[in-house]
Design an enzyme around this catalytic site. Structure first.
Site, mmCIF file in Angstrom:
data_model
loop_
_atom_site.group_PDB
_atom_site.id
_atom_site.type_symbol
_atom_site.label_atom_id
_atom_site.label_comp_id
_atom_site.label_asym_id
_atom_site.label_seq_id
_atom_site.Cartn_x
_atom_site.Cartn_y
_atom_site.Cartn_z
ATOM 1 C CB CYS A 238 -0.965 -0.017 1.171
ATOM 2 S SG CYS A 238 -0.188 -0.109 2.801
ATOM 3 N NE ARG A 243 -3.808 2.633 2.634
ATOM 4 C CZ ARG A 243 -3.862 3.535 1.663
ATOM 5 N NH1 ARG A 243 -5.010 3.750 1.032
ATOM 6 N NH2 ARG A 243 -2.791 4.211 1.297
#
Lengths: 281, 76
Positions: A238, A243
């Site tokens: 990410c 994430r």
């Protein structure tokens, strides 16, 4: 659809947590993006970890070093045999980040509370502002398991040889290079776009509106439809790796893919590298 | 203590879809705002009423969104 996991011991419900609030063998830990959220009120008995200071090396860009990890576990009252349940805001972003690091250092029993802080709040469950003071425990970290962590050379090799499926879990606008960071957050890269060959599967597609994970059938369909299948190594990335640790958790622990790595260098590394190939849109 | 009056909704702000969550703890309302696509929380506020809390968070959100640069999505 209900969530059925490949590793049922890594995901617990808010009901389960509610029934284990006073379980001496279980330690609840809240890890939020918003580091002030814990102080507003947290699951009774939960301790709070600050991802900006306690889950990373504060000098070198790296995950928490083994000795500091051991110290964190010890002062959190976590022994090697403790069942740790992590939860947090933003659908468990940094809870997943913490779980990934705990797995790197070999903690056996670490789980995520499905739905995270949001679901606990939405269900009107009890909150506490009192910070527990756990009795220090003895903790010994295992040698780091780097089979779940990708470094830059491996990602570069994967791009050249097409040896792994790269999954970009950022937003579509970050993937195309329209924006350099999530709206409202500082730009932390010199170039926008994505790693050549990466598939765009935003992390949030794995979640229901209430913050829980989608069913295994839905998750399997989500990734396989993009060509991310269990027969090929997967590397998720990410912007800074949090994430993608969420997606790593889904692929590795909910779907049971064997070879999944989190590239925590992510776009803040690749998008700042001189000469690195970038694909747009 | 528990969270009460928990609400969750999506709306458009400055061309972005955002998610607004508000709840009350005791006598204080807390609001957080995140972008729907990226999922990143970027504004929060609190207030004595739901309107006050959300208005303050929306003002911060509008400010931060106005700072977001958008680039052409071409290879040139």
């Amino acid at each position: 659809m209900s969530t059925v996991t490949a590793s049922p011991d890594v995901l617990v419900s808010t009901d389960w947590v509610s029934q284990h609030l006073t379980d001496a063998a279980t330690r609840l830990v809240e890890v939020d993006v918003d580091t002030a959220a814990y102080d507003q009120g947290h699951v009774p008995g939960a301790i709070g970890w600050n991802w900006t200071t306690e889950l990373c090396d504060t000098l070198v860009r790296d995950i928490i070093p083994a000795d500091k990890f051991e110290s964190l576990m010890s002062r959190s009252g976590i022994g090697n045999d403790t069942t740790v349940v992590l939860y947090g805001d933003n659908n468990n972003w940094f809870a997943a980040w913490a779980l990934w690091q705990m797995k790197i250092y070999g903690h056996r029993d670490v789980r995520i509370m499905n739905g995270g802080r949001k679901k606990w709040l939405a269900e009107g469950r009890p909150l506490d502002t009192q910070k527990p003071s756990p009795t220090a425990a003895t903790y010994e970290a295992h040698p780091p398991d780097l089979s779940i962590r990708a470094f830059l050379p491996e990602v570069q090799d994967a791009v050249k040889k097409h040896s792994a499926a790269l999954v970009d879990v950022r937003s579509p606008q970050e993937f195309t290079g329209e924006i350099l960071a999530p709206p409202g957050l500082p730009e932390t890269c010199q170039r926008g776009g994505h790693i050549p060959g990466a598939k765009s599967i935003p992390w949030g597609k794995a979640c229901n509106e209430d913050g829980t994970f989608k069913s295994n059938a839905e998750l399997e369909q989500l990734y396989s439809a993009a060509g991310v299948t269990r027969d090929k190594p997967v590397i998720a990335y990410c912007r800074i790796g949090e994430r993608s640790s969420h997606t790593w958790f889904v692929l590795k622990h909910l779907l049971g893919y064997k070879d999944v790595k989190n590239y925590d260098g992510s776009w803040t590394e690749w998008g700042n590298l001189v000469g690195a190939p970038v694909e747009k849109p | 203590m528990k969270a009460e009056e928990f609400t969750h909704r999506r709306q458009q702000l400055a061309g972005w879809e955002i998610v607004i969550e508000t709840y009350r703890l005791g006598e204080t309302y807390f609001t957080t705002i995140s972008t729907a696509d990226a999922g990143a929380r970027f504004a929060r506020a609190q207030g004595a009423s739901k309107d006050e809390s959300e208005q303050a968070a929306l003002e911060k959100a509008a400010h931060w969104l106005s700072q977001t640069r958008r680039f052409p999505v071409t290879n040139e």
